[in-house]
Design a protein around this motif. Structure first.
Motif, PDB file in Angstrom:
ATOM      1  N   GLY A  76      -4.778 -10.373   2.028  1.00  0.00           N
ATOM      2  CA  GLY A  76      -4.626 -11.212   3.203  1.00  0.00           C
ATOM      3  C   GLY A  76      -3.402 -11.013   4.056  1.00  0.00           C
ATOM      4  N   GLY A  77      -2.388 -10.319   3.553  1.00  0.00           N
ATOM      5  CA  GLY A  77      -1.188 -10.140   4.360  1.00  0.00           C
ATOM      6  C   GLY A  77      -0.321 -11.386   4.405  1.00  0.00           C
ATOM      7  N   SER A  78       0.765 -11.308   5.160  1.00  0.00           N
ATOM      8  CA  SER A  78       1.714 -12.417   5.214  1.00  0.00           C
ATOM      9  C   SER A  78       2.347 -12.523   6.590  1.00  0.00           C
ATOM     10  CB  SER A  78       2.822 -12.211   4.174  1.00  0.00           C
ATOM     11  OG  SER A  78       3.793 -11.282   4.635  1.00  0.00           O
ATOM     12  N   PHE A  79       3.303 -13.447   6.714  1.00  0.00           N
ATOM     13  CA  PHE A  79       4.004 -13.631   7.977  1.00  0.00           C
ATOM     14  C   PHE A  79       4.872 -12.432   8.338  1.00  0.00           C
ATOM     15  CE2 PHE A  79       6.695 -15.537   4.657  1.00  0.00           C
ATOM     16  CZ  PHE A  79       7.923 -14.947   4.897  1.00  0.00           C
ATOM     17  N   LEU A  80       4.977 -11.445   7.451  1.00  0.00           N
ATOM     18  CA  LEU A  80       5.737 -10.231   7.735  1.00  0.00           C
ATOM     19  C   LEU A  80       4.863  -9.060   8.153  1.00  0.00           C
ATOM     20  CD1 LEU A  80       8.397 -10.336   4.865  1.00  0.00           C
ATOM     21  CD2 LEU A  80       8.699 -10.937   7.270  1.00  0.00           C
ATOM     22  N   CYS A  81       3.559  -9.235   8.211  1.00  0.00           N
ATOM     23  CA  CYS A  81       2.667  -8.127   8.574  1.00  0.00           C
ATOM     24  C   CYS A  81       2.610  -7.945  10.083  1.00  0.00           C
ATOM     25  CB  CYS A  81       1.266  -8.377   8.025  1.00  0.00           C
ATOM     26  SG  CYS A  81       1.133  -8.053   6.256  1.00  0.00           S
ATOM     27  N   ASN A  82       2.511  -6.696  10.483  1.00  0.00           N
ATOM     28  CA  ASN A  82       2.422  -6.373  11.912  1.00  0.00           C
ATOM     29  C   ASN A  82       1.809  -4.996  12.074  1.00  0.00           C
ATOM     30  OD1 ASN A  82       4.813  -4.250  12.548  1.00  0.00           O
ATOM     31  ND2 ASN A  82       5.399  -5.640  10.894  1.00  0.00           N
ATOM     32  N   ASP A  83       1.313  -4.703  13.253  1.00  0.00           N
ATOM     33  CA  ASP A  83       0.594  -3.447  13.471  1.00  0.00           C
ATOM     34  C   ASP A  83       1.504  -2.225  13.448  1.00  0.00           C
ATOM     35  OD1 ASP A  83      -1.645  -4.946  13.690  1.00  0.00           O
ATOM     36  OD2 ASP A  83      -1.837  -4.804  15.860  1.00  0.00           O
ATOM     37  N   ASN A  84       2.806  -2.399  13.642  1.00  0.00           N
ATOM     38  CA  ASN A  84       3.713  -1.264  13.692  1.00  0.00           C
ATOM     39  C   ASN A  84       4.188  -0.821  12.313  1.00  0.00           C
ATOM     40  OD1 ASN A  84       3.639  -1.217  16.512  1.00  0.00           O
ATOM     41  ND2 ASN A  84       5.270  -2.746  16.663  1.00  0.00           N
ATOM     42  N   TYR A  85       4.079  -1.716  11.319  1.00  0.00           N
ATOM     43  CA  TYR A  85       4.605  -1.351  10.009  1.00  0.00           C
ATOM     44  C   TYR A  85       3.673  -1.740   8.874  1.00  0.00           C
ATOM     45  CZ  TYR A  85       7.786  -0.804   6.113  1.00  0.00           C
ATOM     46  OH  TYR A  85       8.349  -0.417   4.935  1.00  0.00           O
ATOM     47  N   CYS A  86       3.200  -2.952   8.843  1.00  0.00           N
ATOM     48  CA  CYS A  86       2.378  -3.427   7.738  1.00  0.00           C
ATOM     49  C   CYS A  86       1.039  -3.901   8.274  1.00  0.00           C
ATOM     50  CB  CYS A  86       3.093  -4.554   7.002  1.00  0.00           C
ATOM     51  SG  CYS A  86       2.082  -5.366   5.759  1.00  0.00           S
ATOM     52  N   GLU A  87       0.029  -3.060   8.172  1.00  0.00           N
ATOM     53  CA  GLU A  87      -1.273  -3.380   8.750  1.00  0.00           C
ATOM     54  C   GLU A  87      -2.249  -3.970   7.739  1.00  0.00           C
ATOM     55  OE1 GLU A  87      -2.131   0.616  10.468  1.00  0.00           O
ATOM     56  OE2 GLU A  87      -2.348  -0.544  12.305  1.00  0.00           O
ATOM     57  N   ARG A  88      -1.804  -4.227   6.545  1.00  0.00           N
ATOM     58  CA  ARG A  88      -2.746  -4.605   5.492  1.00  0.00           C
ATOM     59  C   ARG A  88      -3.121  -6.079   5.481  1.00  0.00           C
ATOM     60  NH1 ARG A  88      -4.087  -0.849   1.054  1.00  0.00           N
ATOM     61  NH2 ARG A  88      -3.682   1.166   1.994  1.00  0.00           N
ATOM     62  N   TYR A  89      -2.990  -6.720   6.611  1.00  0.00           N
ATOM     63  CA  TYR A  89      -3.615  -8.019   6.802  1.00  0.00           C
ATOM     64  C   TYR A  89      -4.997  -7.856   7.421  1.00  0.00           C
ATOM     65  CZ  TYR A  89      -2.528  -7.689  11.809  1.00  0.00           C
ATOM     66  OH  TYR A  89      -2.473  -7.293  13.126  1.00  0.00           O
ATOM     67  N   LYS A  90      -5.336  -6.644   7.817  1.00  0.00           N
ATOM     68  CA  LYS A  90      -6.597  -6.393   8.516  1.00  0.00           C
ATOM     69  C   LYS A  90      -7.788  -6.406   7.559  1.00  0.00           C
ATOM     70  CE  LYS A  90      -4.562  -3.854  12.376  1.00  0.00           C
ATOM     71  NZ  LYS A  90      -4.516  -2.569  13.122  1.00  0.00           N
ATOM     72  N   ALA A  91      -8.966  -6.568   8.135  1.00  0.00           N
ATOM     73  CA  ALA A  91     -10.188  -6.759   7.346  1.00  0.00           C
ATOM     74  C   ALA A  91     -10.439  -5.589   6.397  1.00  0.00           C
ATOM     75  CB  ALA A  91     -11.383  -6.951   8.274  1.00  0.00           C
ATOM     76  N   GLY A  92     -10.726  -5.911   5.152  1.00  0.00           N
ATOM     77  CA  GLY A  92     -11.086  -4.915   4.159  1.00  0.00           C
ATOM     78  C   GLY A  92      -9.929  -4.219   3.488  1.00  0.00           C
ATOM     79  N   SER A  93      -8.707  -4.463   3.928  1.00  0.00           N
ATOM     80  CA  SER A  93      -7.555  -3.770   3.359  1.00  0.00           C
ATOM     81  C   SER A  93      -7.121  -4.416   2.046  1.00  0.00           C
ATOM     82  CB  SER A  93      -6.388  -3.774   4.346  1.00  0.00           C
ATOM     83  OG  SER A  93      -6.002  -5.109   4.638  1.00  0.00           O
ATOM     84  N   ARG A  94      -6.368  -3.673   1.259  1.00  0.00           N
ATOM     85  CA  ARG A  94      -5.927  -4.132  -0.052  1.00  0.00           C
ATOM     86  C   ARG A  94      -4.409  -4.098  -0.137  1.00  0.00           C
ATOM     87  NH1 ARG A  94      -8.231  -0.420  -4.417  1.00  0.00           N
ATOM     88  NH2 ARG A  94      -8.296  -2.290  -5.747  1.00  0.00           N
ATOM     89  N   GLY A  95      -3.842  -5.098  -0.786  1.00  0.00           N
ATOM     90  CA  GLY A  95      -2.428  -5.102  -1.126  1.00  0.00           C
ATOM     91  C   GLY A  95      -2.282  -5.002  -2.633  1.00  0.00           C
ATOM     92  N   LYS A  96      -1.056  -4.892  -3.095  1.00  0.00           N
ATOM     93  CA  LYS A  96      -0.801  -4.771  -4.527  1.00  0.00           C
ATOM     94  C   LYS A  96       0.598  -5.296  -4.805  1.00  0.00           C
ATOM     95  CE  LYS A  96       0.594  -0.021  -3.559  1.00  0.00           C
ATOM     96  NZ  LYS A  96       0.425   1.413  -3.851  1.00  0.00           N
ATOM     97  N   GLY A  97       0.795  -5.858  -5.985  1.00  0.00           N
ATOM     98  CA  GLY A  97       2.105  -6.373  -6.323  1.00  0.00           C
ATOM     99  C   GLY A  97       2.382  -6.243  -7.806  1.00  0.00           C
ATOM    100  N   GLU A  98       3.598  -5.826  -8.171  1.00  0.00           N
ATOM    101  CA  GLU A  98       4.008  -5.796  -9.569  1.00  0.00           C
ATOM    102  C   GLU A  98       3.994  -7.227 -10.088  1.00  0.00           C
ATOM    103  OE1 GLU A  98       6.021  -5.788 -13.173  1.00  0.00           O
ATOM    104  OE2 GLU A  98       6.918  -6.753 -11.425  1.00  0.00           O
ATOM    105  N   ILE A  99       3.451  -7.435 -11.264  1.00  0.00           N
ATOM    106  CA  ILE A  99       3.092  -8.778 -11.708  1.00  0.00           C
ATOM    107  C   ILE A  99       4.278  -9.716 -11.909  1.00  0.00           C
ATOM    108  CG2 ILE A  99       0.910  -8.064 -12.737  1.00  0.00           C
ATOM    109  CD1 ILE A  99       2.325  -8.060 -15.475  1.00  0.00           C
TER     110      ILE A  99
END
Length: 359
Positions: free
Chosen positions: A320-343
């Motif tokens: 889903g992305g976050s308040f830090l996502c933007n088209d110039n650097y972090c596009e992974r709020y867009k439909a179908g994209s995936r994020g990942k995080g160390e647990i």
């Protein structure tokens, strides 16, 4: 001992830099929390009535939940390598929280159970031989807007490990959740979100369930979960980053950090903030190649985690992305994209919502 199971990944980087560890270049902060890869047809479900007892329920944590009627959809995106190939997936019906879990809800959980989050737990010096013990203090990573940056390759220019930063004080000791009770809770590791879900009689969503709910019956590939246009009548439809990342947030959507839940319009299923605001933990382990062999019905992710960028880290999917996502650097709020995080790496832009199986 596997240090990834016991401490936040960001402290690993911090201590490695202090102690001159040889492998510090191979251990990076999880990109879904800080960075991303650079690289509507109405359905019959869109008529769900919010006052229908058959379609909605109140969870044990008093959270409004929406019944998501199962079906088949096309999962993935051609815009992101690890979200390929696009493939058909069938999902059973389930309930999903209408919004992200809030600070007030998480506080009620802590008061009821005495739970202590990962960011609040002490660190064992035995896990860091040679490190200055004064550096091994509880805390977590916080976004700090720099005055200037030297390129966007080094994300440590805008992420800082802050002692005593945790869900109660997301930006550190000088911050508080007072007045932000209705904001999504942040600074939670995966196990923190999972513990809340179990207490509430729920669970974390699979990423297939999450994407199915986010697409809300749309059967065509769109740029955003809500459609193809970024703005609607001149208004932003999600809490993301506007301006020049990471130095100047123009706050055109009205928010610099998290926004109260329900600040933006819901999707056709009645779900809020499925794009932007905070990343949301999902139950799946992360592997970039999983879609090549994903089951066609109710996939639950691979049996283990593997990220070629950080082979030693255990990661779960974030969506889903976050308040830090933007088209110039972090596009992974867009439909179908995936994020990942160390647990075990909480940050102030990661939260979660829960789901519940139909009884």
């Amino acid at each position: 001992m596997n240090i990834f199971k016991s401490i936040p990944l960001f402290i690993i980087i911090f201590v490695s830099c202090q102690s001159g560890a040889k492998n510090k270049e191979t251990v990076n902060f999880p990109d879904s929390a800080a960075m991303c890869y650079t690289s509507a047809i109405p359905s019959r479900f869109s008529a769900i009535q919010k006052d229908s007892l058959e379609k909605n329920m109140i969870g044990e944590d008093k959270s409004e939940m929406v019944m998501i009627e199962g079906g088949t959809f096309e999962m993935g995106s051609n815009s992101f390598q690890d979200a390929q190939p696009i493939h058909k997936v069938t999902i059973n019906s389930f309930y999903m929280d209408a919004h992200e879990v809030t600070n007030a809800q998480f506080e009620a959980f802590v008061k009821a159970t005495g739970y202590v989050t990962v960011a609040e737990r002490p660190l064992d010096p035995k896990d860091f031989p040679g490190a200055d013990p004064s550096l091994l203090v509880p805390g977590s990573a916080v976004f700090k807007a720099p005055n200037q940056v030297q390129g966007l390759q080094n994300h440590l220019q805008w992420w800082e490990y802050v002692p005593d930063a945790n869900w109660r004080q997301p930006e550190g000791p000088n911050s508080s959740i007072k007045g932000r009770e209705n904001h999504p809770v942040t600074q939670l590791a995966y196990q923190d979100a999972e513990a809340y879900a179990k207490w509430a009689g729920k669970r974390l969503p699979t990423e297939a369930e999450w994407e199915y709910a986010a697409k809300a019956g749309k059967h065509q590939q769109e740029t955003y979960y809500w459609g193809s246009e970024k703005l609607e009548n001149g208004k932003w439809l999600a809490n993301i980053y506007q301006g020049e990342f990471p130095t100047k947030n123009s706050k055109e959507d009205g928010f610099e950090n998290t926004a109260p839940v329900k600040s933006f319009p819901p999707n056709a299923y009645g779900l809020y903030d499925m794009e932007g605001n905070v990343w949301e933990w999902c139950s799946d382990y992360y592997r970039p190649d999983f879609y090549q062999n994903s089951p066609k019905e109710n996939p639950k992710g691979p049996a283990d985690s593997y990220d070629p960028q950080e082979p030693g880290a255990i990661k779960r999917v974030q969506r889903g992305g976050s308040f830090l996502c933007n088209d110039n650097y972090c596009e992974r709020y867009k439909a179908g994209s995936r994020g990942k995080g160390e647990i075990n790496s909480p940050t102030n832009n990661v939260g979660f919502r829960c789901v519940k199986d139909l009884s």
